[in-house]
Write a protein that holds these residues in place. Structure first.
Motif, mmCIF file in Angstrom:
data_model
loop_
_atom_site.group_PDB
_atom_site.id
_atom_site.type_symbol
_atom_site.label_atom_id
_atom_site.label_comp_id
_atom_site.label_asym_id
_atom_site.label_seq_id
_atom_site.Cartn_x
_atom_site.Cartn_y
_atom_site.Cartn_z
ATOM 1 N N THR A 1 17.669 2.933 53.575
ATOM 2 C CA THR A 1 17.498 2.770 52.127
ATOM 3 C C THR A 1 17.419 1.299 51.734
ATOM 4 O O THR A 1 16.709 0.937 50.789
ATOM 5 C CB THR A 1 18.660 3.441 51.374
ATOM 6 O OG1 THR A 1 18.662 4.833 51.662
ATOM 7 C CG2 THR A 1 18.539 3.238 49.873
ATOM 8 N N VAL B 1 13.058 5.262 44.839
ATOM 9 C CA VAL B 1 13.718 5.136 46.137
ATOM 10 C C VAL B 1 14.105 6.516 46.666
ATOM 11 O O VAL B 1 13.951 6.807 47.849
ATOM 12 C CB VAL B 1 14.944 4.220 46.029
ATOM 13 C CG1 VAL B 1 15.717 4.208 47.345
ATOM 14 C CG2 VAL B 1 14.519 2.798 45.652
ATOM 15 N N SER B 2 14.582 7.387 45.780
ATOM 16 C CA SER B 2 14.956 8.740 46.195
ATOM 17 C C SER B 2 13.750 9.496 46.744
ATOM 18 O O SER B 2 13.870 10.279 47.696
ATOM 19 C CB SER B 2 15.563 9.505 45.018
ATOM 20 O OG SER B 2 16.755 8.907 44.577
ATOM 21 N N PRO C 1 22.112 9.763 48.468
ATOM 22 C CA PRO C 1 21.202 9.993 49.599
ATOM 23 C C PRO C 1 21.120 11.472 49.967
ATOM 24 O O PRO C 1 22.092 12.224 49.808
ATOM 25 C CB PRO C 1 21.836 9.177 50.733
ATOM 26 C CG PRO C 1 22.695 8.162 50.051
ATOM 27 C CD PRO C 1 23.212 8.848 48.818
ATOM 28 N N SER D 1 13.033 8.085 50.354
ATOM 29 C CA SER D 1 14.136 8.012 51.318
ATOM 30 C C SER D 1 14.096 9.208 52.249
ATOM 31 O O SER D 1 13.686 10.297 51.858
ATOM 32 C CB SER D 1 15.469 7.949 50.594
ATOM 33 O OG SER D 1 15.597 6.746 49.861
#
Length: 263
Positions: free
Chosen positions: A95, A258-259, A220, A262
């Motif tokens: 990440t 980002v999610s 995450p 990831s």
């Protein structure tokens, strides 16, 4: 995203817990400043362990290479193998690299630093940080610790975890803060309510009187611990109005992006 359940740190009744290993790690955690040298008396003060236990632990950690020893001062320092563990940890967090371009984009737009942090007991540990262009900035680098209870990034972490773990941590904060707890509790509750309504947490002059910040939890999908992103800076350059009307939504977009990429 729903809050992630994480393991409790309570070990008093855990028969699988290796006490000697835990004590050894407490020795390593006793170092609080870069380049700090500690003697056995310092370790005893900071850990609450007996001097005889300290002597055996420091000797063992020295023999294993995790501590260096100066016989002239009878003091220890962290040695290179400890650093290798830290780099191995960071290398196992994809990440950090995935998020950095998005973090830098927001830092460039706002002029303020943007950071990613995870919890270390009652503090948040900076894992990544991107600088903004504003010359008046916070001198917080990767590896630095800041308070969990009064910062936006700490409150965002609390918003992202399970109810049970949050209750446990809040009890620790209450015990640690003493008379300051009522005011701190109000700030945390307000931040959690703000997150429930708007998806972000604020700290407006509560960590430091001249600093404003906004943060969003990052949960995450690979089972890793909850983290949080923030954007913060000097109050005259990062007003509450600007945060609420613009920066908060951009930070939420960052976390969504980002999610989405990831693992």
């Amino acid at each position: 995203m729903r809050p992630r359940k994480e393991p409790s740190k309570a070990v008093g009744t855990d028969r699988d817990f290796v006490v000697a290993l835990g004590r050894g790690l407490e020795i390593l955690r006793a170092f609080r400043k870069e380049g700090e040298a500690l003697g056995n008396r310092d370790f005893a003060t900071r850990t609450g362990l007996s001097k005889s236990t300290i002597s055996r632990l420091t000797y063992t950690l020295h023999r294993l290479g995790y501590l260096s020893y100066n016989p002239d001062t009878a003091r220890y320092r962290l040695a290179t193998p400890v650093l290798s563990l830290g780099y191995a940890c960071l290398a196992g967090m994809p990440t950090l690299q995935l998020a950095k371009p998005y973090m830098q984009e927001l830092a460039n737009y706002s002029g303020m630093p943007v950071a990613l942090a995870g919890r270390d007991r009652l503090t948040m540990l900076y894992l990544e940080r991107c600088r903004g262009s504003n010359p008046v900035t916070l001198a917080i680098e990767v590896g630095a610790h800041i308070k969990l209870a009064t910062t936006a990034i700490g409150r965002a972490y609390l918003a992202g975890i399970s109810d049970d773990l949050r209750t446990e941590i809040l009890e620790e904060i209450r015990s640690h803060e003493g008379e300051s707890w009522p005011a701190i509790e109000r700030g945390i509750n307000e931040a959690l309510e703000c997150h429930a309504r708007h998806g972000y947490c604020l700290s407006i002059g509560e960590w430091k009187t001249d600093v404003n910040s906004v943060a969003v939890p990052f949960i995450p999908t690979d089972g890793s611990p909850v983290m949080a992103f923030n954007c913060g800076g000097a109050a005259p350059h990062l007003s509450r109005d600007w945060i609420v009307s613009d920066i908060a939504d951009r930070l939420k977009d960052l976390v969504r992006q980002v999610s989405a990429i990831s693992p």
